[in-house]
Design a protein around this motif. Structure first.
Motif, mmCIF file in Angstrom:
data_model
loop_
_atom_site.group_PDB
_atom_site.id
_atom_site.type_symbol
_atom_site.label_atom_id
_atom_site.label_comp_id
_atom_site.label_asym_id
_atom_site.label_seq_id
_atom_site.Cartn_x
_atom_site.Cartn_y
_atom_site.Cartn_z
ATOM 1 N N GLY A 1 -7.531 -5.569 -9.762
ATOM 2 C CA GLY A 1 -6.657 -4.131 -9.802
ATOM 3 C C GLY A 1 -6.794 -3.484 -8.685
ATOM 4 N N VAL A 2 -7.819 -3.403 -8.462
ATOM 5 C CA VAL A 2 -8.023 -2.053 -6.799
ATOM 6 C C VAL A 2 -7.107 -2.823 -5.726
ATOM 7 N N GLY A 3 -6.396 -4.387 -6.308
ATOM 8 C CA GLY A 3 -6.035 -5.298 -5.171
ATOM 9 C C GLY A 3 -4.933 -4.435 -4.628
ATOM 10 N N LYS A 4 -4.180 -4.147 -6.121
ATOM 11 C CA LYS A 4 -2.821 -3.763 -6.657
ATOM 12 C C LYS A 4 -2.931 -2.187 -5.810
ATOM 13 N N VAL A 5 -4.099 -1.668 -6.204
ATOM 14 C CA VAL A 5 -3.574 0.000 -5.663
ATOM 15 C C VAL A 5 -3.301 0.211 -4.745
ATOM 16 N N LEU A 6 -4.274 -0.271 -3.250
ATOM 17 C CA LEU A 6 -4.276 -0.785 -1.989
ATOM 18 C C LEU A 6 -3.329 -1.287 -1.854
ATOM 19 N N LEU A 7 -2.595 -2.193 -2.217
ATOM 20 C CA LEU A 7 -1.537 -2.916 -1.468
ATOM 21 C C LEU A 7 -0.622 -1.879 -2.382
ATOM 22 N N ALA A 8 0.101 -0.885 -2.993
ATOM 23 C CA ALA A 8 0.853 -0.427 -3.276
ATOM 24 C C ALA A 8 1.188 0.981 -2.085
ATOM 25 N N HIS A 9 -0.114 1.406 -1.884
ATOM 26 C CA HIS A 9 -0.189 1.856 -0.591
ATOM 27 C C HIS A 9 -0.441 1.633 1.071
ATOM 28 N N ALA A 10 -0.436 0.253 1.301
ATOM 29 C CA ALA A 10 0.050 -0.579 2.167
ATOM 30 C C ALA A 10 1.265 -0.046 3.254
ATOM 31 N N PRO A 11 0.666 -0.361 3.952
ATOM 32 C CA PRO A 11 2.693 -0.453 5.344
ATOM 33 C C PRO A 11 3.075 -1.334 4.349
ATOM 34 N N ARG B 1 -8.964 10.387 1.553
ATOM 35 C CA ARG B 1 -9.121 11.725 2.310
ATOM 36 C C ARG B 1 -7.546 12.048 3.292
ATOM 37 N N GLY B 2 -7.252 12.808 2.280
ATOM 38 C CA GLY B 2 -6.127 13.735 2.015
ATOM 39 C C GLY B 2 -5.243 12.999 1.784
ATOM 40 N N ASP B 3 -3.487 12.962 2.477
ATOM 41 C CA ASP B 3 -2.531 12.282 1.734
ATOM 42 C C ASP B 3 -2.935 10.417 2.273
ATOM 43 N N GLU B 4 -3.819 10.411 2.693
ATOM 44 C CA GLU B 4 -4.116 8.905 3.112
ATOM 45 C C GLU B 4 -5.418 7.740 1.587
ATOM 46 N N VAL B 5 -5.305 7.203 1.571
ATOM 47 C CA VAL B 5 -5.484 5.799 0.730
ATOM 48 C C VAL B 5 -6.696 5.184 0.760
ATOM 49 N N VAL B 6 -7.829 5.155 1.643
ATOM 50 C CA VAL B 6 -8.988 5.062 2.159
ATOM 51 C C VAL B 6 -9.760 3.897 1.201
ATOM 52 N N ALA B 7 -9.722 3.343 -0.041
ATOM 53 C CA ALA B 7 -10.294 2.845 -0.976
ATOM 54 C C ALA B 7 -9.803 2.788 -2.377
ATOM 55 N N PRO C 1 -5.948 14.244 -5.210
ATOM 56 C CA PRO C 1 -5.178 13.260 -5.265
ATOM 57 C C PRO C 1 -4.193 13.954 -6.845
ATOM 58 N N PRO C 2 -2.903 13.021 -7.038
ATOM 59 C CA PRO C 2 -1.885 13.819 -8.582
ATOM 60 C C PRO C 2 -2.920 12.887 -9.386
ATOM 61 N N PRO C 3 -2.479 14.078 -10.492
ATOM 62 C CA PRO C 3 -3.350 13.430 -11.626
ATOM 63 C C PRO C 3 -2.336 11.990 -13.000
ATOM 64 N N ALA C 4 -3.586 11.688 -13.326
ATOM 65 C CA ALA C 4 -2.705 10.134 -13.595
ATOM 66 C C ALA C 4 -2.108 10.390 -14.911
ATOM 67 N N THR C 5 -1.022 9.465 -15.152
ATOM 68 C CA THR C 5 0.225 9.643 -16.330
ATOM 69 C C THR C 5 -0.201 8.170 -17.001
ATOM 70 N N VAL C 6 -0.637 8.428 -18.043
ATOM 71 C CA VAL C 6 -1.248 6.972 -19.142
ATOM 72 C C VAL C 6 -0.398 7.573 -19.995
#
Length: 257
Positions: A143-153, A210-216, A252-257
């Motif tokens: 789960g955490v990996g997918k989040v980070l991959l979604a926002h990766a270069p 952190r700002g516009d950057e996903v850091v974790a 961050p923007p609110p999640a849509t569930v």
């Protein structure tokens, strides 16, 4: 290895680093001979360096005489600005998230095409969890990996999707399917997995910005999502917002569930 004489003129520091570099994810415990072979060093030199590293705490010698990485290296790794700052800031929010869910809670960052786990609180439910603090797992099936991959270069996403190994029968291994899922994660603000890393374990995860950057990323591991999905996402999102604000970033923007 080609030989065990070491590179001519190699410095003591280079040889010491070669000893440490002999260890990796698939070589966690090594005999002295194995270290020497993988470091391309003579056994006597390896023995001397291993003893010094063991004395300092960088290596630990087990009763079976194999060497493993010592705790002191992990302690030093935590001093890296991104890891130490986020881990310290996130600690109280992880506690809050655990108190709200009683589930296993993860804090993770991306390291190349892997997810590195910085912290973990074990939940009360009996859920098979393979992650440990300091461990690395694939991005595409956590789960955490997918989040980070979604926002990766883009380059990282392409590299990760070129090697989608199945960890369970439920792991997504089709690049097109995963790419659509990553776009959805960016749109809705959270990721889910269903037994994709370990059978019997599902997860939700949200980004820490952190700002516009996903850091974790923050993740929660449970036996099943079911009707708890919305409440788990909301709890994780609140915690992630708290970490982001403390780090000095925006909400961050609110999640849509």
């Amino acid at each position: 290895m080609a030989g065990n004489t070491g590179a001519p003129g190699q410095s003591v520091a280079a040889r010491t680093l070669a000893v440490l570099a002999a260890f990796d994810r698939t070589h966690r415990a090594l005999t002295l001979t194995e270290i020497a072979e993988r470091a391309d060093l003579p056994v006597p030199t390896t023995h001397r360096l291993a003893r010094e590293l063991e004395s300092w705490g960088a290596l630990t010698r087990r009763p079976d005489t194999r060497y493993v990485i010592g705790r002191r290296l992990w302690d030093l790794g935590l001093l890296a600005p991104i890891q130490s700052g986020i881990r310290e800031v996130a600690a109280p929010f992880l506690q809050d998230l655990y108190a709200a869910t009683f589930a296993t809670v993860h804090l993770a960052v991306r390291e190349g095409t892997q997810v590195l786990y910085l912290d973990r609180l074990s939940g009360r439910a009996s859920v098979p969890v393979v992650s440990r603090v300091g461990s690395r797992l694939p991005l595409h099936c956590t789960g955490v990996g997918k989040v980070l991959l979604a926002h990766a270069p883009d380059g990282i996403r392409r590299e990760a999707m070129s090697d989608l190994r199945p960890m369970t029968p439920h792991t997504i291994v089709a690049p097109g399917v995963l790419d659509r899922q990553l776009r959805q994660i960016r749109q809705q603000g959270y990721a889910t997995t269903a037994e994709e890393m370990t059978l019997g374990a599902c997860s939700i995860a949200v980004p820490i910005r952190r700002g516009d950057e996903v850091v974790a990323a923050l993740g929660v591991v449970v036996p099943s999502l079911g009707r708890n999905r919305a409440s788990l996402v909301a709890a994780a999102q609140v915690a992630a917002q708290g970490v982001g604000r403390t780090l000095g970033g925006g909400v961050p923007p609110p999640a849509t569930v």
